[in-house]
Design an enzyme around this catalytic site. Structure first.
Site, PDB file in Angstrom:
ATOM      1  CB  CYS A 147       1.848  16.050 -19.710  1.00  0.00           C
ATOM      2  SG  CYS A 147       1.869  14.358 -20.335  1.00  0.00           S
ATOM      3  N   GLY A 157       2.704  -4.471   9.053  1.00  0.00           N
ATOM      4  CA  GLY A 157       2.724  -3.025   9.302  1.00  0.00           C
ATOM      5  C   GLY A 157       1.584  -2.246   8.691  1.00  0.00           C
ATOM      6  CD  GLN A 208      -2.481  -1.207   2.751  1.00  0.00           C
ATOM      7  OE1 GLN A 208      -3.474  -0.535   3.007  1.00  0.00           O
ATOM      8  NE2 GLN A 208      -1.911  -2.004   3.632  1.00  0.00           N
ATOM      9  CB  CYS A 255      -0.889  13.578 -18.022  1.00  0.00           C
ATOM     10  SG  CYS A 255      -1.615  14.941 -18.946  1.00  0.00           S
ATOM     11  CG  HIS A 276      -3.065   2.411  -1.712  1.00  0.00           C
ATOM     12  ND1 HIS A 276      -3.090   2.324  -0.335  1.00  0.00           N
ATOM     13  CD2 HIS A 276      -4.201   1.786  -2.137  1.00  0.00           C
ATOM     14  CE1 HIS A 276      -4.181   1.679   0.050  1.00  0.00           C
ATOM     15  NE2 HIS A 276      -4.871   1.332  -1.027  1.00  0.00           N
TER      16      HIS A 276
HETATM   17  C1  BJW Z   1       4.590  -0.991  12.679  1.00  0.00           C
HETATM   18  C2  BJW Z   1       5.790  -0.364  12.915  1.00  0.00           C
HETATM   19  C3  BJW Z   1       6.913  -1.168  12.875  1.00  0.00           C
HETATM   20  C4  BJW Z   1       4.304   1.145  13.035  1.00  0.00           C
HETATM   21  N1  BJW Z   1       6.788  -2.474  12.617  1.00  0.00           N
HETATM   22  N2  BJW Z   1       4.481  -2.287  12.448  1.00  0.00           N
HETATM   23  C5  BJW Z   1     -16.907   2.118   4.692  1.00  0.00           C
HETATM   24  C6  BJW Z   1     -16.611   0.791   4.955  1.00  0.00           C
HETATM   25  C7  BJW Z   1     -15.642   0.091   4.219  1.00  0.00           C
HETATM   26  C8  BJW Z   1     -14.947   0.731   3.193  1.00  0.00           C
HETATM   27  C9  BJW Z   1     -15.263   2.050   2.927  1.00  0.00           C
HETATM   28  C10 BJW Z   1     -16.220   2.735   3.665  1.00  0.00           C
HETATM   29  N3  BJW Z   1     -16.289   4.002   3.179  1.00  0.00           N
HETATM   30  C11 BJW Z   1     -15.402   4.127   2.170  1.00  0.00           C
HETATM   31  C12 BJW Z   1     -14.760   2.950   2.005  1.00  0.00           C
HETATM   32  C13 BJW Z   1     -13.687   2.639   1.021  1.00  0.00           C
HETATM   33  C14 BJW Z   1     -12.387   3.372   1.362  1.00  0.00           C
HETATM   34  C15 BJW Z   1     -11.992   3.037   2.799  1.00  0.00           C
HETATM   35  O1  BJW Z   1     -11.406   2.011   3.084  1.00  0.00           O
HETATM   36  N4  BJW Z   1     -12.252   3.954   3.721  1.00  0.00           N
HETATM   37  C16 BJW Z   1     -11.930   3.721   5.135  1.00  0.00           C
HETATM   38  C17 BJW Z   1     -11.661   5.059   5.783  1.00  0.00           C
HETATM   39  C18 BJW Z   1     -13.087   2.962   5.780  1.00  0.00           C
HETATM   40  N5  BJW Z   1     -11.394   2.877   0.422  1.00  0.00           N
HETATM   41  C19 BJW Z   1     -11.209   3.443  -0.760  1.00  0.00           C
HETATM   42  O2  BJW Z   1     -11.811   4.461  -1.088  1.00  0.00           O
HETATM   43  C20 BJW Z   1     -10.263   2.740  -1.699  1.00  0.00           C
HETATM   44  N6  BJW Z   1     -10.903   2.551  -2.968  1.00  0.00           N
HETATM   45  C21 BJW Z   1     -11.974   1.760  -3.095  1.00  0.00           C
HETATM   46  O3  BJW Z   1     -12.478   1.179  -2.146  1.00  0.00           O
HETATM   47  O4  BJW Z   1     -12.413   1.652  -4.381  1.00  0.00           O
HETATM   48  C22 BJW Z   1     -13.598   0.866  -4.624  1.00  0.00           C
HETATM   49  C23 BJW Z   1     -13.356  -0.613  -4.683  1.00  0.00           C
HETATM   50  C24 BJW Z   1     -14.409  -1.464  -4.586  1.00  0.00           C
HETATM   51  C25 BJW Z   1     -14.215  -2.830  -4.644  1.00  0.00           C
HETATM   52  C26 BJW Z   1     -12.966  -3.359  -4.840  1.00  0.00           C
HETATM   53  C27 BJW Z   1     -11.929  -2.493  -4.956  1.00  0.00           C
HETATM   54  C28 BJW Z   1     -12.118  -1.126  -4.873  1.00  0.00           C
HETATM   55  C29 BJW Z   1      -9.027   3.582  -1.941  1.00  0.00           C
HETATM   56  C30 BJW Z   1      -8.171   3.696  -0.720  1.00  0.00           C
HETATM   57  C31 BJW Z   1      -6.977   4.608  -0.993  1.00  0.00           C
HETATM   58  C32 BJW Z   1      -6.128   4.826   0.239  1.00  0.00           C
HETATM   59  N7  BJW Z   1      -5.145   5.803  -0.054  1.00  0.00           N
HETATM   60  C33 BJW Z   1      -4.158   6.138   0.980  1.00  0.00           C
HETATM   61  C34 BJW Z   1      -3.324   7.344   0.464  1.00  0.00           C
HETATM   62  C35 BJW Z   1      -2.373   6.901  -0.644  1.00  0.00           C
HETATM   63  C36 BJW Z   1      -1.407   7.954  -1.023  1.00  0.00           C
HETATM   64  C37 BJW Z   1      -0.507   8.352   0.130  1.00  0.00           C
HETATM   65  O5  BJW Z   1       0.369   7.556   0.527  1.00  0.00           O
HETATM   66  O6  BJW Z   1      -0.670   9.477   0.606  1.00  0.00           O
HETATM   67  O7  BJW Z   1      -3.298   5.024   1.211  1.00  0.00           O
HETATM   68  S1  BJW Z   1      -4.865   6.441   2.577  1.00  0.00           S
HETATM   69  C38 BJW Z   1      -3.544   5.728   3.487  1.00  0.00           C
HETATM   70  O8  BJW Z   1      -4.011   4.574   4.238  1.00  0.00           O
HETATM   71  C39 BJW Z   1      -2.564   5.200   2.440  1.00  0.00           C
HETATM   72  C40 BJW Z   1      -2.165   3.886   3.018  1.00  0.00           C
HETATM   73  O9  BJW Z   1      -1.653   3.037   2.008  1.00  0.00           O
HETATM   74  C41 BJW Z   1      -3.437   3.391   3.643  1.00  0.00           C
HETATM   75  C42 BJW Z   1      -3.254   2.353   4.706  1.00  0.00           C
HETATM   76  O10 BJW Z   1      -2.478   2.835   5.778  1.00  0.00           O
HETATM   77  P1  BJW Z   1      -1.479   1.860   6.510  1.00  0.00           P
HETATM   78  O11 BJW Z   1      -0.394   1.455   5.598  1.00  0.00           O
HETATM   79  O12 BJW Z   1      -2.243   0.772   7.159  1.00  0.00           O
HETATM   80  O13 BJW Z   1      -0.821   2.851   7.612  1.00  0.00           O
HETATM   81  P2  BJW Z   1      -1.328   3.196   9.079  1.00  0.00           P
HETATM   82  O14 BJW Z   1      -0.590   4.410   9.521  1.00  0.00           O
HETATM   83  O15 BJW Z   1      -2.794   3.239   9.150  1.00  0.00           O
HETATM   84  O16 BJW Z   1      -0.870   1.942   9.952  1.00  0.00           O
HETATM   85  C43 BJW Z   1       0.488   1.635  10.179  1.00  0.00           C
HETATM   86  C44 BJW Z   1       0.546   0.403  11.068  1.00  0.00           C
HETATM   87  O17 BJW Z   1       1.900   0.025  11.214  1.00  0.00           O
HETATM   88  C45 BJW Z   1      -0.002   0.637  12.492  1.00  0.00           C
HETATM   89  O18 BJW Z   1      -0.883  -0.428  12.834  1.00  0.00           O
HETATM   90  C46 BJW Z   1       1.242   0.628  13.371  1.00  0.00           C
HETATM   91  O19 BJW Z   1       1.025   0.059  14.652  1.00  0.00           O
HETATM   92  C47 BJW Z   1       2.169  -0.263  12.572  1.00  0.00           C
HETATM   93  N8  BJW Z   1       3.580   0.011  12.787  1.00  0.00           N
HETATM   94  N9  BJW Z   1       5.533   0.992  13.162  1.00  0.00           N
HETATM   95  C48 BJW Z   1       5.534  -2.995  12.455  1.00  0.00           C
HETATM   96  N10 BJW Z   1       8.138  -0.645  13.119  1.00  0.00           N
END
Ligand code: BJW
Length: 230
Positions: A133, A172, A88, A114, A106
């Site tokens: 672009c 993570g 991700q 573009c 992601h």
């Molecule tokens: C350690 C550590 C160490 C620390 N060792 N561990 C209601 C219900 C369900 C779903 C939805 C809903 N309403 C809307 C949705 C869908 C929505 C969604 O999920 N929303 C939620 C808020 C509920 N999702 C979307 O919109 C996605 N698209 C979509 O669903 O399209 C339709 C579809 C339908 C059917 C099939 C497929 C698709 C798109 C999601 C895009 C997310 N984008 C981001 C930004 C990307 C650009 C950027 O980097 O800025 O992606 S958001 C952000 O969160 C980023 C990350 O990749 C993502 C996940 O975060 P991650 O990696 O889990 O980080 P953290 O900080 O949350 O956690 C870190 C963890 O590491 C922690 O647990 C720490 O404890 C741990 N840690 N140090 C081991 N040393």
């Protein structure tokens, strides 16, 4: 030969010095998620969003892969395409550690898209000054990342790999964002052994056969050794 899918999140890059999102010192401190991680936020204030990603792109040159990235790359040397990393993360630390079979669901910081012609091009510098672009000349580039409400990349390929996986490892990630948070259930339904490695229990910990708590830099190399010896 086992078929392994590894899902990685921000926690795998934390020990390299890349901030996570939802931790107390995370990337979104001082920002509202809707402002920097949605297409609507981009429409409202492009400069804010471009500055946010420009700063993250620039900071990549100051960080290095850690032991967790390296352990996955070394395992791929033995397993080849039987190991797929689905990240991700938009950093390039898996590739710099040597992993080749990586899906950036992601998107990637080092690519720009573009909005006029749809071209995706390698990008190192800032976007704040609205460069043209390289393909069509329009000044309408955005970071090639997936925001809330947008479709993540390569979902079909990921679904196929999850259906065939004998092992699913999540490293993570907080399990707060779908569809990635649902991969464990998909893999488990198709017979995979599921394991989570995280600093603390994720939102979806109960979906896994096993959870191990600790830093990825220790837990991933340990797990990779277990796979190699099994
Ligand atoms: C350690 C550590 C160490 C620390 N060792 N561990 C209601 C219900 C369900 C779903 C939805 C809903 N309403 C809307 C949705 C869908 C929505 C969604 O999920 N929303 C939620 C808020 C509920 N999702 C979307 O919109 C996605 N698209 C979509 O669903 O399209 C339709 C579809 C339908 C059917 C099939 C497929 C698709 C798109 C999601 C895009 C997310 N984008 C981001 C930004 C990307 C650009 C950027 O980097 O800025 O992606 S958001 C952000 O969160 C980023 C990350 O990749 C993502 C996940 O975060 P991650 O990696 O889990 O980080 P953290 O900080 O949350 O956690 C870190 C963890 O590491 C922690 O647990 C720490 O404890 C741990 N840690 N140090 C081991 N040393």
């Amino acid at each position: 030969m086992p078929q392994i899918v590894v899902l990685t999140g921000a926690g795998i890059s934390a020990e390299s010095g890349v901030p996570t999102f939802r931790d107390s010192d995370g990337l979104w401190v001082g920002h509202h998620i809707d402002d920097v991680a949605t297409p609507e936020g981009f429409e409202r204030d492009r400069s804010l969003v471009q500055r946010f990603y420009d700063a993250r792109r620039a900071s990549l040159s100051g960080v290095e892969p850690n032991a967790a990235h390296r352990a996955l790359a070394e395992l791929e040397e033995t397993m080849g395409e039987a190991l797929l990393v689905v990240t991700q993360n938009i950093d390039d630390l898996h590739e710099r550690a040597g992993s080749r079979n990586v899906i950036h669901m992601h998107g990637e910081l080092l690519k720009a898209r573009c909005r006029a012609c749809g071209a995706v091009v390698p990008w190192q510098g800032p976007l704040i000054d609205e460069p043209a672009c390289p393909l069509c000349g329009t000044h309408d580039l955005r970071p090639d990342v997936v925001w809330f409400g947008e479709m993540p990349y390569e979902m079909e390929r990921i679904a196929d790999a999850l259906s065939q996986a004998t092992h699913f490892l999540s490293v993570g990630t907080s399990g707060a964002v779908y569809p990635a948070a649902g991969f464990v259930q998909h893999a488990r339904r198709h017979g995979a052994r599921t394991l989570e490695l995280n600093l603390e229990p994720s939102e979806g910990s109960h979906f896994f056969h096993e959870s191990r708590l600790g830093p990825a830099g220790e837990l991933v190399p340990q797990w990779a050794r277990e796979i190699l010896w099994s």
